[in-house]
Design a protein around this motif. Structure first.
Motif, PDB file in Angstrom:
ATOM      1  N   GLU A 107      -6.487  -1.178   0.424  1.00 26.80           N
ATOM      2  CA  GLU A 107      -7.477  -1.898  -0.376  1.00 26.80           C
ATOM      3  C   GLU A 107      -6.844  -3.118  -1.036  1.00 26.80           C
ATOM      4  O   GLU A 107      -7.446  -4.202  -1.092  1.00 26.80           O
ATOM      5  CB  GLU A 107      -8.074  -0.976  -1.444  1.00 26.80           C
ATOM      6  N   ILE A 108      -5.629  -2.946  -1.565  1.00 27.80           N
ATOM      7  CA  ILE A 108      -4.945  -4.052  -2.240  1.00 27.80           C
ATOM      8  C   ILE A 108      -4.706  -5.198  -1.254  1.00 27.80           C
ATOM      9  O   ILE A 108      -4.930  -6.373  -1.569  1.00 27.80           O
ATOM     10  CB  ILE A 108      -3.606  -3.595  -2.849  1.00 27.80           C
ATOM     11  N   ARG A 109      -4.233  -4.872  -0.059  1.00 32.07           N
ATOM     12  CA  ARG A 109      -3.990  -5.904   0.949  1.00 32.07           C
ATOM     13  C   ARG A 109      -5.284  -6.642   1.291  1.00 32.07           C
ATOM     14  O   ARG A 109      -5.299  -7.872   1.430  1.00 32.07           O
ATOM     15  CB  ARG A 109      -3.381  -5.288   2.204  1.00 32.07           C
ATOM     16  N   GLY A 110      -6.365  -5.876   1.448  1.00 29.50           N
ATOM     17  CA  GLY A 110      -7.644  -6.496   1.773  1.00 29.50           C
ATOM     18  C   GLY A 110      -8.130  -7.428   0.680  1.00 29.50           C
ATOM     19  O   GLY A 110      -8.576  -8.549   0.948  1.00 29.50           O
ATOM     20  N   ARG A 111      -8.052  -6.979  -0.568  1.00 34.37           N
ATOM     21  CA  ARG A 111      -8.483  -7.823  -1.694  1.00 34.37           C
ATOM     22  C   ARG A 111      -7.568  -9.028  -1.856  1.00 34.37           C
ATOM     23  O   ARG A 111      -8.031 -10.129  -2.182  1.00 34.37           O
ATOM     24  CB  ARG A 111      -8.515  -7.013  -2.991  1.00 34.37           C
TER      25      ARG A 111
ATOM     26  N   THR B 283      -8.430   1.007  -7.881  1.00 29.57           N
ATOM     27  CA  THR B 283      -7.632   1.760  -6.920  1.00 29.57           C
ATOM     28  C   THR B 283      -6.252   1.133  -6.778  1.00 29.57           C
ATOM     29  O   THR B 283      -6.067  -0.058  -7.032  1.00 29.57           O
ATOM     30  CB  THR B 283      -8.324   1.787  -5.541  1.00 29.57           C
ATOM     31  N   ILE B 284      -5.298   1.965  -6.346  1.00 30.71           N
ATOM     32  CA  ILE B 284      -3.959   1.473  -6.006  1.00 30.71           C
ATOM     33  C   ILE B 284      -3.705   1.650  -4.513  1.00 30.71           C
ATOM     34  O   ILE B 284      -2.576   1.497  -4.056  1.00 30.71           O
ATOM     35  CB  ILE B 284      -2.863   2.212  -6.810  1.00 30.71           C
TER      36      ILE B 284
ATOM     37  N   PRO C 124       2.264   0.083  -9.271  1.00 30.77           N
ATOM     38  CA  PRO C 124       1.622  -0.685  -8.198  1.00 30.77           C
ATOM     39  C   PRO C 124       0.485  -1.575  -8.690  1.00 30.77           C
ATOM     40  O   PRO C 124      -0.082  -1.381  -9.776  1.00 30.77           O
ATOM     41  CB  PRO C 124       1.083   0.404  -7.260  1.00 30.77           C
ATOM     42  N   ASP C 125       0.140  -2.556  -7.848  1.00 30.90           N
ATOM     43  CA  ASP C 125      -1.016  -3.399  -8.132  1.00 30.90           C
ATOM     44  C   ASP C 125      -2.276  -2.540  -8.189  1.00 30.90           C
ATOM     45  O   ASP C 125      -2.368  -1.485  -7.551  1.00 30.90           O
ATOM     46  CB  ASP C 125      -1.192  -4.449  -7.038  1.00 30.90           C
ATOM     47  N   VAL C 126      -3.250  -3.020  -8.964  1.00 31.45           N
ATOM     48  CA  VAL C 126      -4.533  -2.336  -9.088  1.00 31.45           C
ATOM     49  C   VAL C 126      -5.643  -3.320  -8.719  1.00 31.45           C
ATOM     50  O   VAL C 126      -5.691  -4.443  -9.237  1.00 31.45           O
ATOM     51  CB  VAL C 126      -4.767  -1.829 -10.525  1.00 31.45           C
ATOM     52  N   ALA C 127      -6.526  -2.920  -7.807  1.00 37.00           N
ATOM     53  CA  ALA C 127      -7.724  -3.686  -7.493  1.00 37.00           C
ATOM     54  C   ALA C 127      -8.865  -3.123  -8.336  1.00 37.00           C
ATOM     55  O   ALA C 127      -9.044  -1.905  -8.419  1.00 37.00           O
ATOM     56  CB  ALA C 127      -8.060  -3.585  -6.006  1.00 37.00           C
TER      57      ALA C 127
END
Length: 282
Positions: free
Chosen positions: A237-241, A232-233, A218-221
């Motif tokens: 959080e990813i959608r928000g960033r 975090t994954i 998964p993507d990582v922020a």
């Protein structure tokens, strides 16, 4: 006997998840390769999930849960894991950069490390300490090799306009740094945009951050603090960033207009003119 890596379930939620996968796999009498074949992953990937060396994708979890007869326990556990910070070793920036297929970054204060010149990097890293400075600079420059490898990462960097005016290392160093940024104009896999002062309030006001995308997990922020970093994954959080970043990218100058601004600041503020003999970035 095979060399089996000892697990430390208490090291992090991700380690605990991996330990549970191993426990259930061994209870089921399956080898790494056998479980991998059932869930359409390699045995090596299963082993790396068990040791928290790799973060599985959401789509992997129900298949592993079913194959191991966990009755939804791994699925429920995974929801908790995603909402916690990744292990410290996984948050190391060099690891994230080296394994990513795409890096999207907003920088409010500095030129991103992958785009820094040696002089600029030395000035940044030497603010608080001089011991091992040469080694730290060398390590930062070594990270930049990912931009020249065959399977090149896509780097998209949005820089706040203040970054161009913040005189790091003196006028000569800043002039060369801005010239270096201009060398990426013809590099398709590196895009640089400047977020102008005229935008006013924007979604990057809370600070710099980076989103890493990967082929196999998964993507990582990611963001850095004074003493620690954060990664975090968590999908929320990813959608928000990602939304924040898309809005920043939309508000920023185009790459071409950004290059014009960088060139103007380079010449007017730092009285630096491009070196005709300087080699372009590969």
């Amino acid at each position: 006997m095979a060399n089996v890596k000892c697990l430390d379930p208490g090291a992090s939620p991700l380690h605990f998840f991996g330990a549970e996968v191993r426990r259930l796999r061994e209870r089921a009498g399956l080898t790494l390769a056998q479980l991998g074949e059932i869930v359409y992953l390699t045995g090596s990937m299963i082993g790396q999930i068990e040791t928290a060396a790799k973060v599985p994708k959401d789509e992997h979890i129900p298949r592993i849960d079913t194959a191991l007869g966990a009755d939804g326990a791994l699925v429920r556990l995974w929801e908790m894991v995603k909402r916690h910070r990744l292990p410290a070793w996984f948050r190391r920036i060099a690891h994230l950069e080296a394994t990513a297929t795409e890096i999207r970054t907003y920088q409010a204060l500095l030129v991103h490390g992958l785009l820094q010149t040696e002089e600029y990097a030395r000035a940044v890293l030497g603010v608080m300490r001089q011991d091992d400075l040469a080694a730290m600079v060398e390590a930062r420059l070594d990270r930049q090799k990912i931009l020249a490898r065959d399977e090149r990462v896509l780097l998209w960097a949005v820089l706040d306009e203040s970054v161009l005016y913040r005189e790091i290392g003196g006028r000569a160093t800043m002039g060369r740094q801005l010239e270096h940024l201009l060398e990426f104009r013809e590099v398709d896999h590196v895009q640089v945009q400047v977020l102008p002062f005229s935008v006013g309030a924007h979604t990057g006001l809370p600070g710099s951050f980076t989103i890493f995308s990967f082929a196999n997990h998964p993507d990582v922020a990611y963001s850095e603090g004074y003493e620690d970093d954060w990664a975090t994954i968590d999908p929320q959080e990813i959608r928000g960033r990602s939304l924040r970043y898309d809005l920043l990218r939309a508000s920023a100058l185009s790459p071409a207009d950004s290059a014009e601004l960088i060139a103007r600041v380079m010449e007017e503020r730092y009285e630096h003119h491009p070196d005709p003999d300087r080699r372009p970035v590969a």
